[in-house]
Design a protein around this motif. Sequence first.
Motif: not given
Length: 330
Positions: A17, A19, A21-23, A30, A34
């Motif tokens: 993943p 995205n 926004d997910d981190y 995180q 990322y």
Amino acid sequence: MKLFANDSFHQEVPEVPLNLDDYSMEDPVQRVTYLYRVVSNSGNFESINQGLKMLLAAGLKKIGADLAIVSRPLSTQVYDVVASAGADDEFFVGKHLSLNGTLCEEVITKNATCSHGKVQDKDVHSLSMAYNNTRVGAYLGTVVRSRNAGNSVMSFISSRSREQDYSTEDVAFIELLAEGVACMTDQQLAQAQRKLTDQAMFALGSVKTLDEYLEQARLPEVFGVPARVVEVLQRRIGHAPLSIGHVAEELNLSKRTLQRRLQQMDVSFADLRDQVRFHHSIDYLIKQHLSIDSISASLDFSDRTSFTNAFKRWTGLSPSTFRKLFRDYV
């Protein structure tokens, strides 16, 4: 210790993943996760610009800036936009900027990160800082040190001043981002250089096309005992030893008898085994992306070096070079 090495990644990386926004950019683990995943998956993006924008977007989210630009000096006064995020319509890739007297120029001059939470506290020509009249209230910039493309500047710009200056954590993160940008840039240039080299080699005839190698590696068209040997070798590939003794045993023949019957048909066991190994090695290298060590074991070579020498004998290329040349063709 650097997180990134400016070398291209040769093995495919599983999709993960990505995205933003997910981190959480407030969580150190995180943030780095990322960043690592964007850089390590750069080969799966449609273009390098997509990956660079993802890195810049992470910086915007972390420090709360409005605009991020990576710009490379074309001359003492003109910079070329390499990537941008936050204001794509204004700062498209390839746009020329006049940055004379700006904080971006200060980054290049000092060859260091420059952090200014309140730009109006500095003695500058204007608050627009010549960024095409983009107002600059706060600025955080650092050097992108690419070993192949030369130095460029990564700038994060906010239209309003900050209540507090940028933290050491903010500075450390954008310096890490700059390292990621340099890594991806060098990967792109290395890949472009490989393609040019490949084209030259093909043009000179020193390297065949993949179709020619596949034709060369076709399983032998034989019948009788040789055909039975090929069938046994095919079954045993990746599962069992490929020695003549083991193959003869599976055929319920003695080793001497098998050798004699093959000689009667003017066929060599070693040649049959070589052709079967060659056939499967291309599939393992190009389609299955197995490691060289795994392929060596699957083809029942004594070690990696033995497989490499055999593959060079078959193609004139090392297994790793062959994979680099043709990994994008299948």
